[in-house]
Design an enzyme around this catalytic site. Sequence first.
Site, PDB file in Angstrom:
ATOM      1  N   ARG A  36      32.420  34.600  40.968  1.00  0.00           N
ATOM      2  CA  ARG A  36      33.796  34.294  41.395  1.00  0.00           C
ATOM      3  C   ARG A  36      34.139  32.888  40.922  1.00  0.00           C
ATOM      4  O   ARG A  36      33.408  31.940  41.164  1.00  0.00           O
ATOM      5  CB  ARG A  36      33.876  34.376  42.925  1.00  0.00           C
ATOM      6  CG  ARG A  36      35.189  33.847  43.554  1.00  0.00           C
ATOM      7  CD  ARG A  36      36.357  34.727  43.210  1.00  0.00           C
ATOM      8  NE  ARG A  36      37.484  34.546  44.105  1.00  0.00           N
ATOM      9  CZ  ARG A  36      38.409  33.578  43.994  1.00  0.00           C
ATOM     10  NH1 ARG A  36      38.301  32.663  43.058  1.00  0.00           N
ATOM     11  NH2 ARG A  36      39.419  33.536  44.842  1.00  0.00           N
TER      12      ARG A  36
ATOM     13  N   GLU B 216      46.612  39.154  42.790  1.00  0.00           N
ATOM     14  CA  GLU B 216      45.748  40.290  43.130  1.00  0.00           C
ATOM     15  C   GLU B 216      46.196  41.580  42.450  1.00  0.00           C
ATOM     16  O   GLU B 216      47.382  41.812  42.233  1.00  0.00           O
ATOM     17  CB  GLU B 216      45.755  40.501  44.647  1.00  0.00           C
ATOM     18  CG  GLU B 216      45.217  39.336  45.449  1.00  0.00           C
ATOM     19  CD  GLU B 216      43.721  39.166  45.269  1.00  0.00           C
ATOM     20  OE1 GLU B 216      43.022  40.191  45.164  1.00  0.00           O
ATOM     21  OE2 GLU B 216      43.268  38.016  45.228  1.00  0.00           O
TER      22      GLU B 216
ATOM     23  N   ARG C 259      28.942  37.601  45.974  1.00  0.00           N
ATOM     24  CA  ARG C 259      29.257  37.018  44.678  1.00  0.00           C
ATOM     25  C   ARG C 259      28.773  35.568  44.634  1.00  0.00           C
ATOM     26  O   ARG C 259      28.595  34.931  45.663  1.00  0.00           O
ATOM     27  CB  ARG C 259      30.771  37.045  44.414  1.00  0.00           C
ATOM     28  CG  ARG C 259      31.395  38.416  44.457  1.00  0.00           C
ATOM     29  CD  ARG C 259      32.894  38.363  44.262  1.00  0.00           C
ATOM     30  NE  ARG C 259      33.557  37.574  45.290  1.00  0.00           N
ATOM     31  CZ  ARG C 259      34.871  37.512  45.484  1.00  0.00           C
ATOM     32  NH1 ARG C 259      35.676  38.185  44.670  1.00  0.00           N
ATOM     33  NH2 ARG C 259      35.386  36.781  46.441  1.00  0.00           N
TER      34      ARG C 259
END
Length: 286
Positions: A137, A145, A185
């Site tokens: 990330r 998004e 992540r």
Amino acid sequence: MQWPNWFWSHSAKQTDDTTTEALATDRKPPTKHASGTRSYYTTPQTITACVLTTATTLTLIRLYKTYLRRIPTVNYLKPGLFRHRTLYGYVTSVGDADNFHLFHTPGGRLAGWGWFRGRKVQDLTRAQLRGQTVHVRLAGVDAPELGHFGKATQPFGPEALEWLRGEVLHRYVRVRVYRRDQYERVVGMVWRRKWVVWRADVGYEMLKQGWATVYEAKFGSEFGDKEELYRAAEKRAKERGLGMWRQPSLVGRLLGREMSTVETPREYKTRTAAEEKAGKTREKGK
């Protein structure tokens, strides 16, 4: 005058005895110390060789574990590596506009990755890559998004995704890992090689082009030492109307297009979370 036979036999016996004694002396085992250890184990040369061999072996093991051992997934990242290590690897896929999957290639091209037989990541199939990549990330940025779990796609989400794909997909990048988030992540600063000796900060470039905002969550923000630089880049992109901050031109406004208010990714997440919560409340009330 001929020597008697007894003289020759006596001389031969003395010679045989001398040779036997010399051979016995040569084959005599090394002397032992009082402790019972053979002397050649405690000579300075032997001790020095043992110390050097042990030290070299331990150093090589440490170098391998620190720099050359491949990290297949985030589960193999130890907490001690965060903020102290970088991961160099090949981007195999980009799922959203602010995250991607990285195949760790420790040692880079010097270790044969990308050109040596058996180490060409670009030739690996999707099945071979499954469970072998680190989900990364981008630190410090928040991109529009895409539609997930029934939520609508945010404006400029597909454009931001295409920009990130153009920057990192099927390229080698370096990631400074900061922490592990709740979605399994790695949050990290990402660089890619630009020209020959220069490198570009992917998050900074994304802000500069107007395809992301500075990450504004209440907790979990990671900027390293670049928060001010990131905020300045976002401000300049707004002022220049780049990317998601784009507004209708003068001709467009004359044709009736209205100036729009941009909903940031943080505002989008807050709004959709409130709508989802309200929907669950209504369902319980029925």
